[in-house]
Design an enzyme around this catalytic site. Structure first.
Site, PDB file in Angstrom:
ATOM      1  N   GLY A 170       0.838  -1.200   0.000  1.00  0.00           N
ATOM      2  CA  GLY A 170       0.000   0.000   0.000  1.00  0.00           C
ATOM      3  C   GLY A 170       0.867   1.240   0.000  1.00  0.00           C
ATOM      4  O   GLY A 170       2.026   1.220  -0.441  1.00  0.00           O
ATOM      5  N   SER A 171       0.321   2.310   0.538  1.00  0.00           N
ATOM      6  CA  SER A 171       1.013   3.597   0.462  1.00  0.00           C
ATOM      7  C   SER A 171       2.188   3.658   1.438  1.00  0.00           C
ATOM      8  O   SER A 171       2.214   2.954   2.461  1.00  0.00           O
ATOM      9  CB  SER A 171       0.022   4.710   0.795  1.00  0.00           C
TER      10      SER A 171
ATOM     11  N   GLY B   1       2.565   2.378   5.275  1.00  0.00           N
ATOM     12  CA  GLY B   1       3.693   1.443   5.432  1.00  0.00           C
ATOM     13  C   GLY B   1       4.604   1.841   6.587  1.00  0.00           C
ATOM     14  O   GLY B   1       5.115   0.991   7.314  1.00  0.00           O
TER      15      GLY B   1
ATOM     16  N   GLU C 178       5.720  -3.315   0.815  1.00  0.00           N
ATOM     17  CA  GLU C 178       5.762  -3.008  -0.623  1.00  0.00           C
ATOM     18  C   GLU C 178       4.960  -1.729  -0.812  1.00  0.00           C
ATOM     19  O   GLU C 178       3.729  -1.745  -0.740  1.00  0.00           O
ATOM     20  CB  GLU C 178       5.163  -4.157  -1.444  1.00  0.00           C
TER      21      GLU C 178
ATOM     22  N   CYS D 196       1.918   0.662  -8.761  1.00  0.00           N
ATOM     23  CA  CYS D 196       3.075   1.162  -7.995  1.00  0.00           C
ATOM     24  C   CYS D 196       4.259   1.338  -8.932  1.00  0.00           C
ATOM     25  O   CYS D 196       5.149   2.137  -8.665  1.00  0.00           O
ATOM     26  CB  CYS D 196       3.403   0.205  -6.869  1.00  0.00           C
TER      27      CYS D 196
HETATM   28  P1  NAD Z   1      -3.410   2.401   1.315  1.00  0.00           P
HETATM   29  O1  NAD Z   1      -2.111   2.404   2.050  1.00  0.00           O
HETATM   30  O2  NAD Z   1      -4.388   3.452   1.622  1.00  0.00           O
HETATM   31  O3  NAD Z   1      -4.194   1.005   1.546  1.00  0.00           O
HETATM   32  C1  NAD Z   1      -3.569  -0.232   1.369  1.00  0.00           C
HETATM   33  C2  NAD Z   1      -4.191  -1.239   2.331  1.00  0.00           C
HETATM   34  O4  NAD Z   1      -3.963  -0.798   3.672  1.00  0.00           O
HETATM   35  C3  NAD Z   1      -5.713  -1.367   2.183  1.00  0.00           C
HETATM   36  O5  NAD Z   1      -6.117  -2.674   2.467  1.00  0.00           O
HETATM   37  C4  NAD Z   1      -6.218  -0.426   3.264  1.00  0.00           C
HETATM   38  O6  NAD Z   1      -7.522  -0.731   3.694  1.00  0.00           O
HETATM   39  C5  NAD Z   1      -5.189  -0.658   4.355  1.00  0.00           C
HETATM   40  N1  NAD Z   1      -5.070   0.460   5.295  1.00  0.00           N
HETATM   41  C6  NAD Z   1      -5.355   1.773   5.083  1.00  0.00           C
HETATM   42  N2  NAD Z   1      -5.163   2.469   6.211  1.00  0.00           N
HETATM   43  C7  NAD Z   1      -4.732   1.598   7.139  1.00  0.00           C
HETATM   44  C8  NAD Z   1      -4.349   1.724   8.504  1.00  0.00           C
HETATM   45  N3  NAD Z   1      -4.382   2.896   9.134  1.00  0.00           N
HETATM   46  N4  NAD Z   1      -3.940   0.618   9.164  1.00  0.00           N
HETATM   47  C9  NAD Z   1      -3.884  -0.577   8.530  1.00  0.00           C
HETATM   48  N5  NAD Z   1      -4.258  -0.760   7.253  1.00  0.00           N
HETATM   49  C10 NAD Z   1      -4.666   0.311   6.563  1.00  0.00           C
HETATM   50  O7  NAD Z   1      -3.023   2.336  -0.215  1.00  0.00           O
HETATM   51  P2  NAD Z   1      -3.972   2.651  -1.444  1.00  0.00           P
HETATM   52  O8  NAD Z   1      -3.987   4.123  -1.552  1.00  0.00           O
HETATM   53  O9  NAD Z   1      -5.221   1.905  -1.348  1.00  0.00           O
HETATM   54  O10 NAD Z   1      -3.129   2.000  -2.631  1.00  0.00           O
HETATM   55  C11 NAD Z   1      -2.275   2.709  -3.434  1.00  0.00           C
HETATM   56  C12 NAD Z   1      -0.856   2.687  -2.907  1.00  0.00           C
HETATM   57  O11 NAD Z   1      -0.373   1.349  -2.856  1.00  0.00           O
HETATM   58  C13 NAD Z   1       0.082   3.432  -3.822  1.00  0.00           C
HETATM   59  O12 NAD Z   1       0.984   4.171  -3.037  1.00  0.00           O
HETATM   60  C14 NAD Z   1       0.792   2.320  -4.572  1.00  0.00           C
HETATM   61  O13 NAD Z   1       2.053   2.685  -5.080  1.00  0.00           O
HETATM   62  C15 NAD Z   1       0.892   1.276  -3.501  1.00  0.00           C
HETATM   63  N6  NAD Z   1       1.098  -0.064  -4.071  1.00  0.00           N
HETATM   64  C16 NAD Z   1       2.331  -0.633  -3.925  1.00  0.00           C
HETATM   65  C17 NAD Z   1       2.592  -1.866  -4.510  1.00  0.00           C
HETATM   66  C18 NAD Z   1       3.953  -2.507  -4.371  1.00  0.00           C
HETATM   67  O14 NAD Z   1       4.059  -3.699  -4.586  1.00  0.00           O
HETATM   68  N7  NAD Z   1       4.992  -1.765  -4.034  1.00  0.00           N
HETATM   69  C19 NAD Z   1       1.586  -2.526  -5.237  1.00  0.00           C
HETATM   70  C20 NAD Z   1       0.338  -1.918  -5.348  1.00  0.00           C
HETATM   71  C21 NAD Z   1       0.097  -0.674  -4.764  1.00  0.00           C
END
Ligand code: NAD
Length: 540
Positions: free
Chosen positions: A249-250, A254, A271, A305
């Site tokens: 995720g973001s 992370g 990731e 990503c």
């Molecule tokens: P996000 O971080 O908002 O969410 C990702 C996951 O985390 C979701 O399941 C979400 O519900 C959960 N989440 C959100 N807030 C949380 C918290 N406070 N505590 C625990 N879990 C929580 O990310 P997004 O905006 O949905 O996705 C896009 C991001 O993900 C972009 O930055 C993208 O680059 C990244 N991404 C990275 C990869 C990789 O392999 N490096 C792959 C796909 C997406």
């Protein structure tokens, strides 16, 4: 359920041709409603009037229950021989293959990925299953020579316990498969919190895993928001119900995951985001590079990503390259990918991505960058001639290309996660490499050149975890390590044999057959030395 029998989905009529799926949590082998009874809607990114799924809004209690079920099932699962676990994973590959087209349609409908990408996404999970099926017959340890006689040393890979997996919605099957499959294969049990952007496809993927024979409690799925259900998984780290976190995720979230795991002395797999550079040098095959830039920058509406962000163009080719790219971008077909396979990119997956995309215009303008494409949201009154569907039904936006960008601008440094790229002019390879390494991220990267020497220097000098030579920044293979450095992750890798280190710990064992106490580091006898050689005759 006995083989040959089928299990129906619970669905609701919603006025559209395809019904709404009632999504349940999967806890201890049972499909359950959330304790608090709240629900979240998963609407099609392509058409907000299409309710694809209704999912549980799980709370800490649901997540705790899932973790306890996973803890309870772990020992038995770990005791199953690894090749037998591999057979179940192999059957998952077959099950996914059988349902590939239907699952791809759900990916397309729920998050708006064009069908060819959706099929590729499901195929990635199939490939991952087939790779790890045979890994169950390896999962090698080592035999190690001992310092002492009559003693043998061995290493074994041991599972970590309960793996808590949290994933983003832009790769709703492929990325979860990169985590779930190796975690299970290594003998861990899983609690998965999928993205609430993609609850339906996550539920169906869970069904596929069950159909393949994953026993009750071994895979648990808790749906819900990040702020509640996602946080609850992290709370369970503090409560010692979860032994490992793998998060995609973001970067912002992370970091939080890293802090929580750090205080519990766990190493998470992180990731995260990217700001990926592509360099096009004066000796490049320009048409090939335009193809690469088009897909990297605008495929999946820039919601990868690994999407291209900073396009670094060598001065002599910049003008010609930009003209060709602009012509191609202006010709792509945008719209609802459920309605046509010609659609190059569909909608932004969620409102928050749309909001961030709209904000990026101000940021770039403040920086002094110049927009050379159309701006903003696509509407009925302002849409490309070949737009497919109703633009008001989702968050459809024009592709953006910014000229005159420097790497130190905010727009050169900030991940936007939408269909936008920056053009950065440089003079030669050395400057290009410096610019490519000029963000805190380090996920993917690419260079177009004909020179083997430049390719080598690029490979040695680039800071990213993944690099393409004469290819786009995106496109992973199931058996190559995937992951990034810096703000893109903590150096852990998904996929291939490398991910095994993320889901196992090494166990060192010695077996002493000497019949007396032998102590390493204390009484090792390495034999007698002989008298020293006198080298003085050589003038020393
Ligand atoms: P996000 O971080 O908002 O969410 C990702 C996951 O985390 C979701 O399941 C979400 O519900 C959960 N989440 C959100 N807030 C949380 C918290 N406070 N505590 C625990 N879990 C929580 O990310 P997004 O905006 O949905 O996705 C896009 C991001 O993900 C972009 O930055 C993208 O680059 C990244 N991404 C990275 C990869 C990789 O392999 N490096 C792959 C796909 C997406």
């Amino acid at each position: 359920m006995p083989p040959g029998m089928t299990r129906k989905l619970e669905t609701k009529k919603n006025g559209s041709f395809v019904p709404t799926v009632v999504v349940h949590n999967l806890i201890g082998g049972e499909e359950r409603a959330p304790r608090a009874g709240a629900e979240i809607e998963s609407r099609s990114a392509c058409d907000q009037s299409d309710l694809v799924g209704i999912a549980p809004a799980s709370t800490l209690e649901d997540v705790r229950e899932a973790c306890r079920a996973a803890k309870g099932a772990q020992r038995r699962w770990a005791n199953m021989p690894a090749p037998a676990r591999g057979e179940i994973i192999g059957r998952l590959g077959e099950t996914l293959s059988r349902h590939k087209e239907t699952l791809s349609r759900v990916v397309c409908r729920e998050i708006g990925k064009p069908m060819r990408e959706a099929r590729g996404e499901v195929q990635e999970a199939i490939d991952t299953a087939h790779f790890f099926q045979s890994e169950g017959r390896r999962l090698y340890g080592q035999t190690v020579p001992s310092e002492m006689p009559n003693k043998e040393l061995f290493t074994y890979r041991r599972p970590l316990g309960v793996a808590g997996l949290i994933t983003a919605g832009n790769f709703p099957i492929a990325v979860p498969s990169w985590k779930i499959i190796p975690a299970l294969l290594c003998g861990n049990t899983v609690v998965w919190k999928p993205s609430d952007d993609a609850s339906t496809i996550a539920f169906l993927f869970g069904r596929m895993l069950e159909e393949a024979g994953v026993p009750p409690g071994v895979l648990n799925i808790v749906h819900g928001t990040g702020a509640v259900a996602g946080q609850a998984v992290l709370t369970c780290v503090d409560e010692r119900l979860v032994d490992k976190i793998s998060f995609t995720g973001s970067t912002a979230i992370g970091r939080q995951v890293g802090e929580i795991c750090g205080r519990n002395l766990q190493v998470p797999s992180l990731e995260l985001g990217g700001k990926n550079p592509m360099i096009v040098l004066r000796d490049a095959d320009i048409d090939l590079a335009v193809d690469g830039a088009l897909f990297s920058g605008f495929g999946t509406a820039g919601q990868r990503c690994t999407s291209l962000a900073n396009l670094i163009l060598d001065k002599p080719i910049k003008k010609a390259f930009t003209e060709k790219l602009l012509a191609r971008v202006n010709g792509i077909c945008i719209g609802n990918p459920n309605l046509s396979e010609d659609v190059f990119y569909g909608p932004l997956i969620a409102e928050r991505f749309f909001a961030r995309f709209m904000e990026h215009y101000d940021m770039a303008k403040k920086d002094g960058a110049k927009l050379i494409t159309k701006e903003g949201r696509i509407t009925a009154a302002n849409k490309p001639a070949n737009f497919v569907g109703d633009p008001a039904s989702g968050y459809y936006v024009f592709p953006a290309i910014w000229d005159g960008v420097r790497i130190d601008m905010n727009i050169g440094q900030t991940e936007v996660f939408g269909p936008t790229i920056n053009l950065i002019e440089v003079d030669g390879f050395e400057e290009a490499l410096q610019v490519a390494n000029g963000t805190p991220y380090g996920l993917s990267s690419s260079i177009y050149t004909q020179s083997p020497q430049t390719m080598l220097t690029f490979k040695q000098g680039i800071g990213a975890g993944m690099s393409s030579i004469n290819n786009s920044t995106s496109g992973a293979e199931a058996h190559l390590p995937f992951g990034g450095n810096g703000w893109s992750g903590n150096g852990t890798r998904e996929s291939g044999i490398w991910v095994l280190d993320a889901y196992t710990k090494w166990h060192a064992v010695n077996v002493d057959l000497a019949g007396k106490l032998q102590l390493a580091q204390i009484d090792v006898d390495f034999g007698q030395t002989r008298e020293a050689t006198d080298l003085s005759a050589l003038g020393g």
